[in-house]
Enzyme design. Structure first.
Site, PDB file in Angstrom:
ATOM      1  N   ARG A  98       0.825  -1.077   0.002  1.00  0.00           N
ATOM      2  CA  ARG A  98      -0.075   0.031   0.080  1.00  0.00           C
ATOM      3  C   ARG A  98       0.989   1.223  -0.130  1.00  0.00           C
ATOM      4  NH1 ARG A  98      -2.629  -3.434   3.789  1.00  0.00           N
ATOM      5  NH2 ARG A  98      -4.766  -3.721   3.443  1.00  0.00           N
ATOM      6  N   LYS A 133      -2.851  -2.404   8.121  1.00  0.00           N
ATOM      7  CA  LYS A 133      -3.946  -1.844   8.698  1.00  0.00           C
ATOM      8  C   LYS A 133      -4.148  -2.669  10.130  1.00  0.00           C
ATOM      9  CE  LYS A 133      -6.611  -0.232   4.956  1.00  0.00           C
ATOM     10  NZ  LYS A 133      -7.842  -0.222   4.096  1.00  0.00           N
ATOM     11  N   HIS A 156      -2.633   2.760  -6.351  1.00  0.00           N
ATOM     12  CA  HIS A 156      -3.461   1.559  -5.939  1.00  0.00           C
ATOM     13  C   HIS A 156      -3.775   0.520  -7.150  1.00  0.00           C
ATOM     14  CE1 HIS A 156      -6.107  -0.283  -2.762  1.00  0.00           C
ATOM     15  NE2 HIS A 156      -6.947  -0.387  -3.719  1.00  0.00           N
ATOM     16  N   ARG A 197      -0.902  -1.808  -7.271  1.00  0.00           N
ATOM     17  CA  ARG A 197      -1.030  -2.750  -6.369  1.00  0.00           C
ATOM     18  C   ARG A 197      -2.122  -3.759  -6.937  1.00  0.00           C
ATOM     19  NH1 ARG A 197      -1.722  -4.191  -0.685  1.00  0.00           N
ATOM     20  NH2 ARG A 197      -3.959  -4.394   0.046  1.00  0.00           N
ATOM     21  N   HIS A 245      -4.970  -8.146   3.316  1.00  0.00           N
ATOM     22  CA  HIS A 245      -6.549  -7.894   3.471  1.00  0.00           C
ATOM     23  C   HIS A 245      -7.022  -8.784   4.742  1.00  0.00           C
ATOM     24  CE1 HIS A 245      -6.881  -7.572  -1.244  1.00  0.00           C
ATOM     25  NE2 HIS A 245      -6.760  -6.384  -0.673  1.00  0.00           N
ATOM     26  N   TYR A 262      -9.649 -10.912  -7.540  1.00  0.00           N
ATOM     27  CA  TYR A 262      -8.613 -11.134  -8.528  1.00  0.00           C
ATOM     28  C   TYR A 262      -8.741 -12.554  -9.280  1.00  0.00           C
ATOM     29  CZ  TYR A 262      -6.523  -7.309  -6.123  1.00  0.00           C
ATOM     30  OH  TYR A 262      -6.428  -5.945  -5.603  1.00  0.00           O
TER      31      TYR A 262
END
Length: 360
Positions: free
Chosen positions: A204, A228, A304, A307, A330, A339
């Site tokens: 990220r 995150k 992004h 990514r 994630h 994906y």
């Protein structure tokens, strides 16, 4: 490891909280350990829109800060539906955006009803109108989202073509413009390393700019990042990314006049006669990607989208969704599943899985 964006977001969050009722600040403090400051800032922005709407509709006369818990407890379904219609028809918010703002409100009201307690152990509110409100039905399927994404990411030979464009061809394209060419010559190794690292790891933007020199493990080809939720993780990257990173590090000190105390991996050139090199900002990385993307002929490319490009290639080559989920950081595997819907049959010729052939 330093994340200047995180510190800046925290200051912006505190400033916004000063405009909101006390119970919102209490809720945000409750969530600080679990959500990023950027996400919580977005929550507060949504609350400000909601409270301003209440005042405009004369559902409360006074300031936002003074809206009491009792007024929230008395909100009706029709009033909340009116706010959602305001978002959709007057602010032109799409269904997904309305759902996101509704989700923020649901989370706040749930905290007030089911988590927060008064000194005598009673809930802040007994009636939660948001529990009665349903989300908009979003008809867009995961496959539709994937198809939309396909035209905005790098596929097939474009991975190496874009990397080479940043490393070499952009300079050739602008060799007659002295100002642009000289700026490119100064930054080409750094910019190539940035592009290569994102395409070779899926980091990220916040993770990339937060990297320090000692976060890179040169023997294991991985980087220590804070994901995150403030979770530390070692993220692997490709051989080509390592090669480009080492080429940048070979010139980093001399080109950017880096002080020995500056541990930031990616730095910007010093400004002014007494300026010091400084950590590259998120916006600077966004702008350099936009610059190269436009010149390359794919203006929709962003950090992004790079990514996403990595994730698409990874899935096509390795076809292991749990591993991809960990690589991308994630929290939900459903986020990673998109994906699996992107068709990219021309990636089977890649060498050593994720490694792209080095320019000879």
């Amino acid at each position: 490891m330093v994340n200047p964006d995180k510190q800046q977001n925290f200051k912006k969050l505190q400033a916004l909280l000063n405009e909101l009722p006390w119970y919102v600040e209490e809720y945000i403090n409750h969530k600080l350990r679990k959500l990023s400051t950027a996400s919580l800032f977005n929550y507060c922005h949504d609350y400000k829109i909601f409270f301003n709407w209440m005042i405009t509709e004369q559902l409360w006369t006074g300031s936002i800060k003074d809206i009491p818990l009792e007024r929230l407890e008395q909100m009706t379904v029709l009033e909340v539906e009116g706010f959602l219609n305001f978002l959709h028809y007057e602010l032109n918010n799409k269904e997904l955006t309305v759902n996101r703002k509704l989700s923020a409100l649901k989370s706040l009201f749930n905290y007030l009803q089911n988590i927060a307690e008064t000194p005598d152990l009673q809930p802040y509110i007994n009636r939660n109108v948001m529990a009665k409100i349903e989300f908009n039905e979003v008809k867009e399927t995961m496959e539709t989202r994937a198809n939309k994404m396909e035209g905005k990411i790098l596929l097939g030979d474009e991975y190496e073509q874009f990397r080479l464009f940043v490393a070499r061809d952009y300079g050739e394209l602008n060799k007659d413009n002295k100002k642009i060419f000289n700026f490119y010559q100064l930054n080409k190794e750094r910019d190539t390393a940035i592009i290569s690292l994102i395409l070779g790891s899926g980091l990220r933007l916040s993770e990339l700019i937060g990297l320090d020199l000692d976060d890179i493990d040169f023997s294991k080809y991985c980087a220590r990042v804070i994901r995150k939720g403030n979770k530390e993780q070692f993220v692997f990257f490709s051989q080509i990314a390592m090669d480009d990173l080492q080429e940048y590090l070979a010139v980093r000190t001399a080109k950017y006049q880096v002080d020995k105390n500056n541990k930031a991996l990616f730095v910007a050139a010093p400004m002014g006669p007494k300026g010091k090199s400084r950590r590259l900002t998120a916006r600077s990385v966004e702008k350099l990607v936009e610059k190269y993307a436009a010149a390359f002929g794919k203006p929709a490319l962003s950090v992004h989208k790079l990514r996403h490009s990595f994730a698409t290639r990874y899935h096509a080559e390795i076809n292991d969704v749990p591993k991809l989920r960990r690589q991308l950081g994630h929290s939900s595997i459903q986020t990673t599943m998109i994906y699996t819907h992107i068709r990219n049959d021309d990636l089977k010729i890649a060498v050593d899985k994720m490694d792209m052939p080095k320019e000879q």
